[in-house]
Write a protein that holds these residues in place. Structure first.
Motif, short mmCIF file in Angstrom:
data_model
loop_
_atom_site.label_atom_id
_atom_site.label_comp_id
_atom_site.label_asym_id
_atom_site.label_seq_id
_atom_site.Cartn_x
_atom_site.Cartn_y
_atom_site.Cartn_z
N VAL A 280 10.42 -9.17 -48.95
CA VAL A 280 9.66 -9.28 -47.72
C VAL A 280 8.19 -8.96 -48.00
O VAL A 280 7.89 -7.92 -48.60
CB VAL A 280 10.20 -8.33 -46.63
N PHE A 281 7.31 -9.87 -47.60
CA PHE A 281 5.88 -9.58 -47.56
C PHE A 281 5.64 -8.97 -46.19
O PHE A 281 5.58 -9.68 -45.18
CB PHE A 281 5.05 -10.86 -47.72
N TRP B 42 3.15 -7.68 -44.73
CA TRP B 42 1.89 -7.95 -44.01
C TRP B 42 2.02 -9.19 -43.12
O TRP B 42 1.26 -9.35 -42.17
CB TRP B 42 0.72 -8.10 -44.98
N MET B 43 2.98 -10.09 -43.43
CA MET B 43 3.08 -11.32 -42.63
C MET B 43 3.86 -11.11 -41.33
O MET B 43 3.34 -11.56 -40.32
CB MET B 43 3.73 -12.43 -43.47
N PRO B 44 5.02 -10.70 -41.23
CA PRO B 44 6.04 -10.49 -42.24
C PRO B 44 6.82 -11.78 -42.52
O PRO B 44 7.00 -12.62 -41.65
CB PRO B 44 6.97 -9.46 -41.60
N ALA B 45 7.31 -11.90 -43.78
CA ALA B 45 8.07 -13.08 -44.18
C ALA B 45 9.02 -12.72 -45.31
O ALA B 45 8.71 -11.88 -46.17
CB ALA B 45 7.13 -14.19 -44.64
N LEU B 46 10.18 -13.37 -45.31
CA LEU B 46 11.16 -13.24 -46.37
C LEU B 46 10.93 -14.38 -47.35
O LEU B 46 10.76 -15.53 -46.93
CB LEU B 46 12.58 -13.33 -45.79
N ALA B 47 10.95 -14.09 -48.65
CA ALA B 47 10.64 -15.13 -49.63
C ALA B 47 11.37 -14.89 -50.95
O ALA B 47 11.70 -13.75 -51.30
CB ALA B 47 9.14 -15.17 -49.89
N ILE B 48 11.59 -15.98 -51.65
CA ILE B 48 12.07 -15.94 -53.04
C ILE B 48 11.37 -17.07 -53.79
O ILE B 48 11.08 -18.12 -53.21
CB ILE B 48 13.61 -16.04 -53.13
N TYR B 49 11.08 -16.83 -55.06
CA TYR B 49 10.29 -17.75 -55.87
C TYR B 49 11.12 -18.39 -56.98
O TYR B 49 12.13 -17.84 -57.40
CB TYR B 49 9.12 -17.00 -56.53
N PHE B 50 10.62 -19.53 -57.48
CA PHE B 50 11.17 -20.20 -58.65
C PHE B 50 10.09 -21.16 -59.15
O PHE B 50 9.11 -21.41 -58.46
CB PHE B 50 12.48 -20.94 -58.33
N ASN B 51 10.26 -21.67 -60.36
CA ASN B 51 9.27 -22.58 -60.94
C ASN B 51 9.86 -23.96 -61.15
O ASN B 51 11.05 -24.09 -61.45
CB ASN B 51 8.77 -22.05 -62.28
N ASP B 52 9.00 -24.98 -61.04
CA ASP B 52 9.44 -26.33 -61.39
C ASP B 52 9.26 -26.50 -62.91
O ASP B 52 8.73 -25.60 -63.58
CB ASP B 52 8.72 -27.39 -60.55
N PRO B 53 9.69 -27.62 -63.49
CA PRO B 53 9.59 -27.79 -64.94
C PRO B 53 8.16 -27.75 -65.49
O PRO B 53 7.97 -27.51 -66.68
CB PRO B 53 10.23 -29.17 -65.17
N ASP B 54 7.15 -27.98 -64.65
CA ASP B 54 5.76 -27.94 -65.11
C ASP B 54 5.09 -26.59 -64.86
O ASP B 54 3.89 -26.44 -65.07
CB ASP B 54 4.95 -29.05 -64.42
N GLY B 55 5.84 -25.60 -64.39
CA GLY B 55 5.27 -24.28 -64.16
C GLY B 55 4.64 -24.10 -62.80
O GLY B 55 4.01 -23.07 -62.54
N ASN B 56 4.77 -25.09 -61.91
CA ASN B 56 4.30 -24.89 -60.54
C ASN B 56 5.19 -23.84 -59.90
O ASN B 56 6.41 -23.87 -60.04
CB ASN B 56 4.36 -26.20 -59.75
N GLN B 57 4.58 -22.88 -59.23
CA GLN B 57 5.31 -21.77 -58.62
C GLN B 57 5.71 -22.16 -57.20
O GLN B 57 4.85 -22.34 -56.34
CB GLN B 57 4.41 -20.53 -58.61
N LEU B 58 7.01 -22.30 -56.98
CA LEU B 58 7.53 -22.73 -55.71
C LEU B 58 8.19 -21.55 -55.00
O LEU B 58 8.62 -20.59 -55.64
CB LEU B 58 8.54 -23.86 -55.91
N GLU B 59 8.29 -21.67 -53.69
CA GLU B 59 8.78 -20.55 -52.89
C GLU B 59 9.59 -21.08 -51.72
O GLU B 59 9.25 -22.10 -51.13
CB GLU B 59 7.56 -19.78 -52.37
N PHE B 60 10.67 -20.38 -51.39
CA PHE B 60 11.37 -20.56 -50.13
C PHE B 60 10.91 -19.42 -49.24
O PHE B 60 10.96 -18.26 -49.66
CB PHE B 60 12.89 -20.48 -50.30
N ILE B 61 10.47 -19.72 -48.01
CA ILE B 61 9.92 -18.68 -47.14
C ILE B 61 10.39 -18.87 -45.70
O ILE B 61 10.58 -20.00 -45.25
CB ILE B 61 8.37 -18.65 -47.20
N SER B 62 10.57 -17.75 -45.02
CA SER B 62 10.90 -17.75 -43.60
C SER B 62 10.13 -16.60 -42.93
O SER B 62 10.21 -15.45 -43.39
CB SER B 62 12.40 -17.55 -43.39
N ILE B 63 9.39 -16.92 -41.89
CA ILE B 63 8.66 -15.90 -41.15
C ILE B 63 9.66 -15.03 -40.39
O ILE B 63 10.60 -15.53 -39.78
CB ILE B 63 7.64 -16.54 -40.19
N LEU B 64 9.44 -13.73 -40.45
CA LEU B 64 10.32 -12.77 -39.78
C LEU B 64 9.77 -12.37 -38.42
O LEU B 64 8.55 -12.38 -38.22
CB LEU B 64 10.47 -11.51 -40.63
#
Length: 148
Positions: A103-104, A106-128
């Motif tokens: 949880v961030f 300050w937003m608040p939001a729940l998130a988890i990260y992962f990378n694509d094959p080129d190193g782009n940083q992707l995220e799944f996010i939901s505002i709380l």
């Protein structure tokens, strides 16, 4: 005037591989391919809701970050399993060695990260629901629930 963000674009080292990743692994839908540029446009969600542009860049690739809006319960219940089943490594910023969402506050939001094959940083996010609590920093979802 501004209602939201409609599209974003990222650089990829191999357009065909990136199309395969975003369509077959993440389930986006190919909207348009222009091999003369070379660029591909992908629909996120229902047709014409949101768009991702993939630009092939052979040199000086500059990885970026963006987030996919998701349902809270999907992130809690399925995100780590969803990513692992696709050979992707989920991560958070809790430095706890776990692959659970964070949880961030300050937003608040729940998130988890992962990378694509080129190193782009992707995220799944939901505002709380709840008030912003920047003083809490980045915390686990259980900690968030205990503070609300």
């Amino acid at each position: 005037m501004i209602k939201g963000l409609y599209e974003t674009h990222i650089q990829v080292s191999n357009l065909n591989n990136a199309i395969q990743f975003y369509t077959e692994v993440l389930g986006l839908k190919l909207a348009h391919l222009d091999e003369t540029r070379p660029i591909a446009f992908l629909w996120i969600g229902e047709d014409k809701d949101f768009m991702l542009g993939l630009w092939e860049q052979k040199e000086n690739l500059q990885p970026r970050h963006f987030a996919f809006s998701c349902d809270l319960q999907d992130i809690l219940d399925y995100s780590a399993e969803y990513l692992k089943n696709r050979n992707l490594k989920p991560y958070n910023f809790l430095k706890d060695g776990m692959d659970k969402p964070m949880v961030f506050a300050w937003m608040p939001a729940l998130a988890i990260y992962f990378n694509d094959p080129d190193g782009n940083q992707l995220e799944f996010i939901s505002i709380l629901e709840g008030k912003s609590q920047p003083n809490l920093g980045v915390i686990s979802y259980d900690e968030w629930l205990n503070n609300n």
